[in-house]
Design an enzyme around this catalytic site. Structure first.
Site, PDB file in Angstrom:
ATOM      1  N   PRO A  36       0.936  -1.108  -0.037  1.00 19.09           N
ATOM      2  CA  PRO A  36      -0.088  -0.089   0.141  1.00 19.09           C
ATOM      3  C   PRO A  36       0.740   1.341   0.060  1.00 19.09           C
ATOM      4  O   PRO A  36       1.860   1.476   0.592  1.00 19.09           O
ATOM      5  CB  PRO A  36      -0.746  -0.200   1.252  1.00 19.09           C
ATOM      6  CG  PRO A  36      -1.001  -1.708   1.647  1.00 19.09           C
ATOM      7  CD  PRO A  36       0.188  -2.144   0.989  1.00 19.09           C
ATOM      8  N   CYS A  37       0.476   2.072  -0.983  1.00 17.28           N
ATOM      9  CA  CYS A  37       1.360   3.563  -1.147  1.00 17.28           C
ATOM     10  C   CYS A  37       0.674   4.630  -0.427  1.00 17.28           C
ATOM     11  O   CYS A  37       1.559   5.654  -0.602  1.00 17.28           O
ATOM     12  CB  CYS A  37       1.774   3.408  -2.670  1.00 17.28           C
ATOM     13  SG  CYS A  37       0.071   3.744  -3.507  1.00 17.28           S
ATOM     14  N   GLN A  38      -0.757   4.861   0.138  1.00 14.28           N
ATOM     15  CA  GLN A  38      -1.052   5.896   0.306  1.00 14.28           C
ATOM     16  C   GLN A  38      -0.309   6.462   1.336  1.00 14.28           C
ATOM     17  O   GLN A  38      -0.394   7.976   1.215  1.00 14.28           O
ATOM     18  CB  GLN A  38      -2.764   5.643   0.867  1.00 14.28           C
ATOM     19  CG  GLN A  38      -3.738   5.020  -0.038  1.00 14.28           C
ATOM     20  CD  GLN A  38      -3.713   3.508  -0.226  1.00 14.28           C
ATOM     21  OE1 GLN A  38      -2.556   2.901   0.269  1.00 14.28           O
ATOM     22  NE2 GLN A  38      -4.759   2.856  -0.737  1.00 14.28           N
TER      23      GLN A  38
END
Length: 322
Positions: A84-86
């Site tokens: 996850p890159c958020q």
């Protein structure tokens, strides 16, 4: 040659996996098989899993990866994961980027856990360019160190999807690691298109006619025009250039945002889900299911298959005979 077995973490709707497998067509070009097969997939998003299942005939394990024991995975040669890159995105300023301090930012440790316990031949990880500067540039060295201490020689590079035949300017950090005992030195594939003037234009993937529901109302356009000079809104795309990066919130796109939109004549509209799929370089036979909102989110979070195909091809060539 026997196919390389892949375990795909944070698989989403399967952009990574289309690229890994290969044997698909996009804009008149055939992308050969990479002699890889997906033997396991995991993602916590039910809607993305539904799209994945429709296209790969594999039901992803949709448990939280922290609840998955490494011994539950079948035998595999390659571990992939766009963790996850958020937390690392430069867009995610509200709240301020937290990087590894955010629970989502810690999920890469789960990838390392599986690498340490299963020791596959190789891993391929992906994230946004913002990961390089997260936490005042302290997060990325930590991530690379963790991967290396899991037993891998690691290389990384920023790749721009447009340079590999994708009609979108999308920069991503790709990390590739080979198990140390294999002694493999990996080199990333060179850009296919060096001159930006030769990038594939958005025009090639835009539909000629779309439903009226995709057009913004006159009221929305008027509101945007009142603020345009001071707020730099209404990001209508140049049809003769690649599209700006498409994101996961395109279902809620507005003219008072930085999201890419189209201008047809004097009218503004948002992209259709199929157009977003093409902008991301998914083949047209890739099936989209579920609500349009879920399709936009899954496609916006995906890795461009064509770009990833080039990486997978280079990895496959290095693993031949190993």
């Amino acid at each position: 040659m026997e196919k390389l077995k892949v375990a795909s973490l944070f698989c989403g709707c399967g952009g990574t996996d289309v690229g890994l497998r290969g044997n698909f067509d996009f804009l008149g070009r055939h992308y050969d098989s990479n002699s890889m097969e997906i033997v396991y997939a995991n993602d916590i998003d039910d809607n993305a899993c539904s799209i994945f299942r429709e296209n790969f005939n594999i039901a992803p394990d949709n448990r939280d990866i922290r609840d998955v024991k490494s011994e539950e995975l079948p035998e595999f040669d390659i571990l992939t994961g766009g963790f996850p890159c958020q937390s690392f995105s430069i867009i995610a300023q509200n709240p301020k980027r937290l990087g590894v301090k955010d629970e989502r930012g810690k999920l890469f440790f789960e990838m390392c856990r599986i690498l340490r316990e299963r020791q596959p031949k190789c891993f391929i990880a992906e994230n946004v360019k913002g990961i390089l500067t997260a936490n005042k540039k302290s997060a990325f060295p930590l991530i690379i160190k963790e991967f290396e201490e899991s037993g891998y020689d690691v290389q990384y590079r920023i790749l721009n999807a447009a340079a590999y035949g994708v009609p979108q300017k999308r920069e991503r950090v790709i990390m590739v690691g080979f198990r140390k005992d294999l002694g493999i030195h990996f080199e990333f594939p060179d850009a296919e298109i060096e001159n930006e003037e030769n990038y594939l234009p958005l025009r090639k993937v835009v539909e000629k006619q779309v439903d009226e529901k995709y057009f913004f109302s006159e009221r929305a356009v008027a509101g945007m025009m009142r603020k345009r000079e001071s707020m730099n809104k209404g990001r209508a795309q140049d049809m003769d250039k690649p599209c700006n990066t498409v994101g996961a919130h395109l279902a809620k796109v507005s003219l008072n945002s930085t999201d890419p939109v189209l201008m047809e004549g004097s009218r503004y509209r948002r992209f259709t889900p199929r157009e977003v799929a093409r902008i991301q370089s998914f083949p047209d036979e890739f099936t989209l299911v579920g609500s349009e909102s879920a399709q936009y989110r899954a496609l916006g979070n995906a890795i461009p298959p064509v770009m990833f195909w080039h990486v997978a091809k280079a990895v496959s060539e290095r693993l031949q005979g190993v």
